[in-house]
Enzyme design. Structure first.
Site, mmCIF file in Angstrom:
data_model
loop_
_atom_site.group_PDB
_atom_site.id
_atom_site.type_symbol
_atom_site.label_atom_id
_atom_site.label_comp_id
_atom_site.label_asym_id
_atom_site.label_seq_id
_atom_site.Cartn_x
_atom_site.Cartn_y
_atom_site.Cartn_z
ATOM 1 N N ASP A 110 0.818 -1.209 0.000
ATOM 2 C CA ASP A 110 0.000 0.000 0.000
ATOM 3 C C ASP A 110 0.850 1.256 0.000
ATOM 4 O O ASP A 110 0.396 2.310 -0.454
ATOM 5 C CB ASP A 110 -0.920 -0.003 1.224
ATOM 6 C CG ASP A 110 -1.853 1.183 1.246
ATOM 7 O OD1 ASP A 110 -2.692 1.300 0.335
ATOM 8 O OD2 ASP A 110 -1.745 2.015 2.174
ATOM 9 N N VAL B 45 -3.287 9.203 -3.954
ATOM 10 C CA VAL B 45 -2.374 8.772 -5.008
ATOM 11 C C VAL B 45 -3.056 8.814 -6.370
ATOM 12 O O VAL B 45 -2.458 9.241 -7.371
ATOM 13 C CB VAL B 45 -1.846 7.363 -4.704
ATOM 14 C CG1 VAL B 45 -1.044 6.820 -5.886
ATOM 15 C CG2 VAL B 45 -0.986 7.373 -3.454
ATOM 16 N N LEU C 237 -7.427 6.259 2.917
ATOM 17 C CA LEU C 237 -7.577 7.339 1.938
ATOM 18 C C LEU C 237 -6.325 7.547 1.091
ATOM 19 O O LEU C 237 -6.307 8.447 0.247
ATOM 20 C CB LEU C 237 -7.916 8.655 2.655
ATOM 21 C CG LEU C 237 -9.275 8.692 3.352
ATOM 22 C CD1 LEU C 237 -9.422 9.976 4.140
ATOM 23 C CD2 LEU C 237 -10.404 8.553 2.341
ATOM 24 N N ARG C 238 -5.285 6.733 1.334
ATOM 25 C CA ARG C 238 -4.070 6.907 0.544
ATOM 26 C C ARG C 238 -4.356 6.651 -0.932
ATOM 27 O O ARG C 238 -3.763 7.293 -1.813
ATOM 28 C CB ARG C 238 -2.972 5.974 1.046
ATOM 29 C CG ARG C 238 -1.645 6.171 0.314
ATOM 30 C CD ARG C 238 -0.535 5.313 0.889
ATOM 31 N NE ARG C 238 -0.085 5.833 2.166
ATOM 32 C CZ ARG C 238 -0.157 5.178 3.303
ATOM 33 N NH1 ARG C 238 -0.687 3.984 3.329
ATOM 34 N NH2 ARG C 238 0.284 5.702 4.427
ATOM 35 N N ALA C 239 -5.250 5.713 -1.230
ATOM 36 C CA ALA C 239 -5.570 5.422 -2.626
ATOM 37 C C ALA C 239 -6.180 6.635 -3.322
ATOM 38 O O ALA C 239 -5.865 6.922 -4.482
ATOM 39 C CB ALA C 239 -6.525 4.225 -2.706
#
Length: 673
Positions: free
Chosen positions: A178, A264, A259-261
């Site tokens: 991730d 990015v 929420l990193r997706a």
């Protein structure tokens, strides 16, 4: 892969690229070629930390003031070896100046050297976890702080992080997956014409490297110019509210964690718009970004194949493009690489829309890094990986056989092998090695890092013991004074399951639970860098159905196809286990095994089956292999054969009326080696 590398070069905040693919697919070659096409950077002359002279907020420990001359140099490609130490990555005390001049000076590490460049980790799945965490934290924050050996230094470390790996050699933990911004799957082309062209170009390079490079000089210069323009344009791209809402809808629909997706994907879409020459993010930008940023984040466990349902993605995005935000005032880009180049003419003897033609200018030929994603990058289905080995029919099995699937895997409790080993670094049993906390010092040039304090202590003791007049009062260092650090960390182990798959064990529920336990241990083992193997014996022979491995994709297919039925060749199973242990000890004498025999103790293959089983068990015991016998005998009439087997094996006997997955894991967890 090329598109992902370019996008993260345009916007390093994306977080780097993880490249997964089979061996021989030019992963390393492509990454090393990236540095050649990146624009040069300006630095202060003599600055080891490569601070940006045009950034007022940038500072360097080497240059408190910006009075040094500004020079231009190519972007560095810094390769991080798998066996690198933490001192080499972060930096440490300059020992030469500390020992000769008594001064404390910081020696920069690989992260300082990679600032504003490319940091490449080949076989990142084999890198020790604490180093991977360190790299990803530095890539996310852009800063490195070193507090060690009387040194306190902080410096910038913004780089393009690229990792390559072969899934056959083991997986990366989901938490680490991730942290990589983008991930792609690569595979060798199956088209013979494409393969011939690859070979032709490689042979041409080997014959005359200079002429080959000159042939592509124009195309490479044009690619460098386009990357430079995209970098300047990325801050001008508008990410409208409609685009952000669509990105959130896509990430929510695919149920990615955190929420990193979303972040990015948004950054990647902006970079792609800049690469295509647009001033606002469109539906196509979001689609490309989702295909690069989301597949590896949808994996809930190692058995989930990476990939994305493109039909669902297109359904979420819809057919209509996003509403265009108001155009900012100012001139529009003069070149728009997003125009469809499909109708452009090419003059070439060999037509390949995915490779550059040196005789055609970049603007007049199809773009090898175009908006259209190749199938091998769009989808990372199992078809893009080597065929998994299949379990052949077992001759002479005798009787009917059946195949059952494994139950649902779960998270087992941590178990360790007692004692202090010296095996390959892992995350399970205690061991002495090159990583971990420092617990002592050893004399001589060992494998560990230099223990400075103990080295100076040894030199001082020798200095005091010398007769007066044997020295001039200064402390000198001899080879005999050297001391290396002894560290206690964790090691990897080999978990070897020897499973009775005969008719007496063929109950569907029983085999389902056994397989579920093995898969659960395999899931935990790959995170801890363990090896897991399984032997199944039935009919007249024993098969190594799962060779020692950490690759979970192969393990799943092999375990699910394991049949059950027939007679019980217990001796063959134990002898095969002994052979596996012997071979693994030849490969790595420090790898400590644990044999788990799952059986009811019956031996029915042959007239002398019982005596051969006793001799085989004595042979395994003589090899010093720690073992556990899980007694699966069930029913009102019990013969106690598994108890007798455990005595011959010198193993712990654990009665178990029903082989439950939880019970089997508890047995292994409670094993005392």
């Amino acid at each position: 892969m090329g598109l992902a590398l370019v996008l993260t070069s345009i916007s390093p905040e994306i977080g780097g690229v993880l490249v997964r693919g089979e061996k021989g697919t030019a992963k390393s070659t492509t990454v090393r070629g990236l540095a050649e096409v990146l624009p040069w950077i300006d630095v202060h002359d003599g600055d080891r930390f490569s601070a940006d002279p045009h950034d007022p907020a940038a500072s360097s420990p080497d240059l408190p003031t910006s009075s040094a001359a500004v020079v231009s140099r190519p972007v560095r490609l810094v390769e991080l070896p798998v066996g690198a130490t933490e001192d080499r990555v972060l930096g440490s005390l300059n020992l030469e100046k500390a020992l000769t001049a008594g001064s404390v000076e910081f020696e920069p590490g690989l992260l300082a050297r990679a600032h504003r460049g490319v940091l490449y980790v080949d076989e990142v799945n084999l890198l020790h976890d604490h180093l991977v965490d360190l790299l990803l934290d530095a890539a996310a924050t852009g800063q490195v702080t070193v507090e060690r050996d009387s040194v306190s230094v902080g410096h910038s470390a913004r780089f393009v992080l690229i990792g390559t790996m072969n899934p056959e050699e083991g997986e990366l933990r989901p938490q680490l997956l991730d942290r990589f911004g983008l991930a792609v799957e690569v595979a060798a082309p199956r088209d013979p014409a494409l393969r011939v062209e690859v070979v032709r170009r490689r042979l041409a390079f080997d014959r005359d490297p200079a002429a080959f490079v000159e042939t592509y000089a124009t195309s490479q210069t044009e690619l460098t110019r386009r990357i430079s323009q995209a970098r300047h344009r990325v801050d001008e791209v508008t990410l409208g509210d409609a685009a952000m809402l669509k990105i959130a809808e896509v990430c929510a629909a695919f149920e990615v964690d955190g929420l990193r997706a979303d972040i990015v994907t948004a950054r990647t879409a902006v970079a792609h718009a800049a690469w295509a020459g647009r001033r606002f993010v469109t539906r196509d930008d979001i689609r490309v970004a989702a295909l690069l940023a989301l597949p590896h984040r949808r994996r809930r466990n190692p058995f989930d194949a990476p990939g994305l349902d493109e039909d669902l993605l297109d359904e979420i995005l819809g057919d209509d493009d996003l509403p265009e935000p108001p155009e900012p005032e100012g001139p529009t880009p003069t070149d728009d690489p997003s125009d469809d180049p499909g109708d452009d003419a090419r003059d070439s003897d060999y037509t390949d829309p995915g490779t550059p033609d040196p005789s055609t200018h970049e603007a007049d030929r199809p773009d090898p890094l175009s908006d259209e994603m190749p199938d091998s990058v769009q989808d990372s289905a199992p078809d893009s990986t080597p065929d998994s080995p299949q379990v052949p029919p077992q001759p002479g099995a005798g009787g009917a056989s059946s195949t059952v699937k494994a139950g649902e895997a779960y998270r087992p409790r941590l178990f360790t092998v007692d004692g202090l080993g010296q095996g390959t670094p892992g995350r399970r049993s205690r061991a002495l090695g090159s990583t971990g906390r420092r617990v002592g010092a050893a004399s001589g040039r060992g494998n560990g890092a230099l223990h400075l304090v103990e080295t100076l202590r040894a030199a001082a003791e020798r200095h005091v013991s010398q007769e007066p007049g044997a020295h001039d009062g200064r402390l000198t260092l001899h080879a005999s004074d050297l001391r290396t650090a002894v560290r206690e960390g964790r090691e990897a182990n080999l978990l070897l399951f020897c499973v009775d798959a005969s008719g007496s064990m063929a109950a569907r529920r029983r085999m389902t639970q056994v397989k579920a336990a093995i898969l659960s241990l395999l899931t935990d083992a790959y995170r801890r860098r363990d090896k897991v193997a399984m032997i199944a014996f039935r009919g007249t022979e024993a098969d190594l159905t799962l060779p020692p491995t950490g690759s979970v994709e192969v393990a799943v297919s092999l375990l699910d196809d394991l049949p059950a039925g027939g007679r019980t060749p217990l001796a063959e199973g134990l002898l095969t286990a002994a052979d596996v242990v012997r071979r693994e000890r030849l490969r790595d004498a420090r790898l400590r095994p644990l044999l788990v025999v799952v059986t009811d103790g019956r031996a029915t293959a042959g007239a002398d089956a019982v005596e051969r089983s006793r001799l085989a068990a004595a042979h395994v015991a003589g090899m010093g292999v720690p073992s556990v016998v899980v007694d699966c005998e069930d029913g009102p009439l019990r013969l106690g054969l598994a108890l007798t087997l455990s005595a011959h094996l010198q193993a712990e006997h654990v009665p178990m009326a029903r082989v439950s997955a939880t019970g089997l894991v508890d047995v292994v967890n409670g094993r005392v080696a």
